[in-house]
Design a protein around this motif. Structure first.
Motif, PDB file in Angstrom:
ATOM      1  N   GLN A 126       0.861  -1.175   0.000  1.00  0.00           N
ATOM      2  CA  GLN A 126       0.000   0.000   0.000  1.00  0.00           C
ATOM      3  C   GLN A 126       0.903   1.232   0.000  1.00  0.00           C
ATOM      4  N   ARG A 128       1.232   5.757  -0.563  1.00  0.00           N
ATOM      5  CA  ARG A 128       0.584   7.056  -0.482  1.00  0.00           C
ATOM      6  C   ARG A 128       1.406   8.061  -1.285  1.00  0.00           C
ATOM      7  N   ASP A 229       6.188   9.037  -3.303  1.00  0.00           N
ATOM      8  CA  ASP A 229       5.292   7.898  -3.153  1.00  0.00           C
ATOM      9  C   ASP A 229       5.822   7.045  -2.007  1.00  0.00           C
ATOM     10  N   HIS A 232       3.128   2.769   2.894  1.00  0.00           N
ATOM     11  CA  HIS A 232       2.143   3.056   3.935  1.00  0.00           C
ATOM     12  C   HIS A 232       2.583   2.547   5.311  1.00  0.00           C
ATOM     13  N   ILE A 248      -1.115  14.495   1.643  1.00  0.00           N
ATOM     14  CA  ILE A 248      -1.413  13.242   0.944  1.00  0.00           C
ATOM     15  C   ILE A 248      -2.399  13.531  -0.185  1.00  0.00           C
ATOM     16  N   ARG A 250      -3.293  11.067  -2.675  1.00  0.00           N
ATOM     17  CA  ARG A 250      -4.140   9.898  -2.908  1.00  0.00           C
ATOM     18  C   ARG A 250      -3.397   8.633  -2.506  1.00  0.00           C
ATOM     19  N   PRO A 251      -4.133   7.579  -2.200  1.00  0.00           N
ATOM     20  CA  PRO A 251      -3.508   6.275  -2.006  1.00  0.00           C
ATOM     21  C   PRO A 251      -3.391   5.547  -3.346  1.00  0.00           C
TER      22      PRO A 251
END
Length: 277
Positions: A126, A128, A229, A232, A248, A250-251
């Motif tokens: 994951q 971010r 980037d 997470h 942030i 977007r994920p």
């Protein structure tokens, strides 16, 4: 053109770089023309043209070592979306990968992850995306350029984190005139141009304090907006970024075709952008 109409998928070449850039610009992505030329020269890029010969959709397959490859540049112009073009192009990439016995990876937005799951992609990391807006005058800091031998160590650290060698990609990015490979203490990072902002990553360090100190020095040396980037699970690093002015955007999700492997024991603090992985 209806969704059931036959679609002619063609393989693109270096002459299509500007047309590809127009698609990623329309989507507000950060790629520049050098990114497109790299994929068109080193990978296999599929496209769809309209009746006038204009490029309306793309997807790229970039082979790496050890039987791995990356799917990227999955783009469809706004007027041709929801007609199955992206599905057809990703299928073309998967078929090409299967012929070469390659395991495929990609980075996906949350909406994209829901689309790629039925293809057989499983989530791994994951991530971010964070952005720093500033226009301060650059100041002298303590960053040091990475030498050629140190570049080999940088690539080795990336290989350990990724599980396969991305030497061709990292060497190309690092050798661009505007790119910088910096070290700060035990931390190392790549900074490169994008269309809208400079991109920081990968970042490798022995701990979050070292990684944050590196980012702070990079921010001092730059004048325009920056993107990172971040992984997470690197919570101290993420918290340190947001407390120092990063926001942030977007994920997104790193995914692998087939069963997801075990996570590497040594993760980066930030990765290269989703257009590369």
């Amino acid at each position: 053109m209806a969704g059931t109409d036959p679609v002619a998928i063609v393989q693109l070449g270096p002459a299509d770089a500007s047309a590809g850039l127009a698609l990623s610009t329309e989507a507000h992505w950060n790629q520049n023309e050098a990114d497109w030329r790299f994929f068109l020269n080193e990978g296999t890029v599929f496209g769809v043209r309209d009746g006038n010969g204009d490029l309306v959709a793309t997807a790229a397959l970039l082979p790496y070592t050890s039987g791995n490859a990356w799917i990227s540049m999955v783009l469809v112009t706004a007027s041709r979306r929801r007609r199955g073009l992206a599905t057809r192009l990703v299928d073309a990439c998967l078929e090409a990968a299967a012929r070469q016995h390659l395991t495929t990876w990609l980075d996906a937005t949350p909406d994209g992850a829901a689309v790629y799951g039925p293809f057989g992609f499983a989530p791994t990391l994951q991530l971010r995306r964070l952005r720093l807006e500033h226009s301060a005058s650059p100041t002298a800091g303590t960053l040091q350029p990475i030498s050629a031998p140190d570049l080999d160590q940088f690539i080795a650290r990336d290989t350990g984190a990724m599980g396969f060698d991305r030497r061709t990609l990292l060497a190309e990015l690092g050798q661009r005139p505007s790119s910088r490979l910096w070290s700060h203490g035990e931390a190392v990072a790549l900074i490169r141009d994008g269309r809208k902002a400079r991109h920081v990553g990968p970042i490798f360090a022995n701990g979050p304090d070292q990684a944050l100190a590196m980012v702070s020095e990079i921010a001092r040396s730059e004048t325009g907006p920056l993107l990172i980037d971040a992984v997470h699970t690197q919570t101290e690093f993420l918290d340190g970024l947001t407390s120092s002015g990063w926001t942030i955007e977007r994920p997104f999700q790193r995914m692998r075709f087939g069963r997801a492997p075990a996570q590497p024991t040594s993760l980066p603090f930030a990765v290269a952008g989703p257009e590369y992985g």
